[in-house]
Design a protein around this motif. Structure first.
Motif, PDB file in Angstrom:
ATOM      1  N   ALA A   2       0.961  -0.948  -0.228  1.00  0.00           N
ATOM      2  CA  ALA A   2       0.133   0.100  -0.052  1.00  0.00           C
ATOM      3  C   ALA A   2       0.503   1.435  -0.098  1.00  0.00           C
ATOM      4  CB  ALA A   2      -1.326  -0.200   1.646  1.00  0.00           C
ATOM      5  N   VAL A   3       0.219   2.651  -1.043  1.00  0.00           N
ATOM      6  CA  VAL A   3       1.139   3.248  -0.581  1.00  0.00           C
ATOM      7  C   VAL A   3       0.723   4.373   0.482  1.00  0.00           C
ATOM      8  CG1 VAL A   3       0.967   5.886  -1.498  1.00  0.00           C
ATOM      9  CG2 VAL A   3       0.909   4.022  -2.771  1.00  0.00           C
ATOM     10  N   ILE A   4       1.898   4.560   1.647  1.00  0.00           N
ATOM     11  CA  ILE A   4       1.523   5.254   2.823  1.00  0.00           C
ATOM     12  C   ILE A   4       2.125   6.832   2.947  1.00  0.00           C
ATOM     13  CG2 ILE A   4       2.303   5.185   5.186  1.00  0.00           C
ATOM     14  CD1 ILE A   4       0.663   3.147   4.634  1.00  0.00           C
ATOM     15  N   ARG A   5       1.287   7.847   4.040  1.00  0.00           N
ATOM     16  CA  ARG A   5       2.055   8.836   4.049  1.00  0.00           C
ATOM     17  C   ARG A   5       2.032   8.809   5.334  1.00  0.00           C
ATOM     18  NH1 ARG A   5      -3.836  10.279   1.741  1.00  0.00           N
ATOM     19  NH2 ARG A   5      -3.155  10.071  -0.543  1.00  0.00           N
ATOM     20  N   ILE A   6       3.364   9.834   5.336  1.00  0.00           N
ATOM     21  CA  ILE A   6       4.170  10.003   6.632  1.00  0.00           C
ATOM     22  C   ILE A   6       3.854  11.763   6.255  1.00  0.00           C
ATOM     23  CG2 ILE A   6       5.112   8.249   7.268  1.00  0.00           C
ATOM     24  CD1 ILE A   6       7.838  10.197   6.016  1.00  0.00           C
ATOM     25  N   THR A   7       3.701  12.483   7.845  1.00  0.00           N
ATOM     26  CA  THR A   7       3.935  13.900   8.201  1.00  0.00           C
ATOM     27  C   THR A   7       4.976  14.113   9.341  1.00  0.00           C
ATOM     28  OG1 THR A   7       1.566  13.669   7.457  1.00  0.00           O
ATOM     29  CG2 THR A   7       2.604  15.762   8.429  1.00  0.00           C
ATOM     30  N   LYS A   8       5.540  15.013   8.975  1.00  0.00           N
ATOM     31  CA  LYS A   8       6.855  15.885  10.096  1.00  0.00           C
ATOM     32  C   LYS A   8       6.394  17.365  10.501  1.00  0.00           C
ATOM     33  CE  LYS A   8      10.261  15.209  12.654  1.00  0.00           C
ATOM     34  NZ  LYS A   8      10.847  14.714  13.468  1.00  0.00           N
ATOM     35  N   GLN A   9       6.678  17.907  10.982  1.00  0.00           N
ATOM     36  CA  GLN A   9       6.105  19.092  11.711  1.00  0.00           C
ATOM     37  C   GLN A   9       7.380  19.587  11.940  1.00  0.00           C
ATOM     38  OE1 GLN A   9       3.239  18.411  14.913  1.00  0.00           O
ATOM     39  NE2 GLN A   9       1.804  18.731  13.820  1.00  0.00           N
ATOM     40  N   PHE A  10       7.239  20.972  11.609  1.00  0.00           N
ATOM     41  CA  PHE A  10       8.434  22.159  11.292  1.00  0.00           C
ATOM     42  C   PHE A  10       7.929  22.878  12.029  1.00  0.00           C
ATOM     43  CE2 PHE A  10       9.211  19.093   8.681  1.00  0.00           C
ATOM     44  CZ  PHE A  10      11.022  18.911   8.617  1.00  0.00           C
ATOM     45  N   SER A  11       8.877  23.762  12.979  1.00  0.00           N
ATOM     46  CA  SER A  11       8.828  25.456  12.940  1.00  0.00           C
ATOM     47  C   SER A  11       9.881  26.179  13.054  1.00  0.00           C
ATOM     48  CB  SER A  11       8.240  25.509  14.249  1.00  0.00           C
ATOM     49  OG  SER A  11       9.096  25.544  15.462  1.00  0.00           O
ATOM     50  N   PHE A  12       9.611  27.879  12.721  1.00  0.00           N
ATOM     51  CA  PHE A  12      10.529  29.119  12.014  1.00  0.00           C
ATOM     52  C   PHE A  12      10.061  29.724  12.228  1.00  0.00           C
ATOM     53  CE2 PHE A  12       8.549  27.517   8.785  1.00  0.00           C
ATOM     54  CZ  PHE A  12       8.526  28.900   7.019  1.00  0.00           C
TER      55      PHE A  12
END
Length: 149
Positions: A2-12
């Motif tokens: 299966a195609v999977i999505r991952i998310t990473k959060q950033f701040s600046f």
């Protein structure tokens, strides 16, 4: 697989001014930006690989985003390259991180710029799915690959 999505959060933290704008944002001001980057792909299936089960190591995604986006814009002042040369000169006498961009530095334009930079630095088997850039607690813009093909 299966195609999977991952998310990473950033701040600046970043400042900008909107040249010729008809409101308060024509003045230099800053924001605490929050950015979610979502990529997609199929997980590694090689049982011998230390990345087995991952589409991309979160650490690798973080390093790349930091290198191509965060390290560049964090604590910078972004201005359109058509800004007053006198203003830019005076600012550069006192501040180190003045960046001139070819566009009005709105959240929408930042998203387009960031998407291009991220896409060109991802491994070939990983695709950028979306970016959400939050300028304030109640205001954000989103970029989706499906809308930009």
């Amino acid at each position: 697989m299966a195609v999977i999505r991952i998310t990473k959060q950033f701040s600046f933290e970043m400042a900008h001014a909107l040249m010729h704008y008809d409101g308060l944002c024509k003045n230099i001001h800053g924001h605490s930006y929050r950015m979610d980057v979502t990529v997609q792909g199929t997980p590694e299936t090689d049982q011998e690989s230390p990345k087995n089960g991952m589409i991309m190591d979160f650490r690798d995604l973080k390093r790349m985003i930091n290198r191509v986006i965060i390290d560049v814009v964090d604590h910078a002042l972004l201005l359109c390259e058509n800004s007053s040369p006198e203003l830019v000169h005076q600012l550069r006498l006192n501040y180190d991180k003045i960046l001139l961009v070819t566009y009005q530095p709105t959240t929408e334009n930042l998203l387009s710029d960031f998407a291009e930079k991220i896409q060109s630095n991802l491994p070939p088997h990983i695709q950028l799915f979306s970016i959400r850039l939050r300028e304030t607690d109640s205001s954000f813009a989103e970029w989706f690959a499906a809308d930009n093909q």
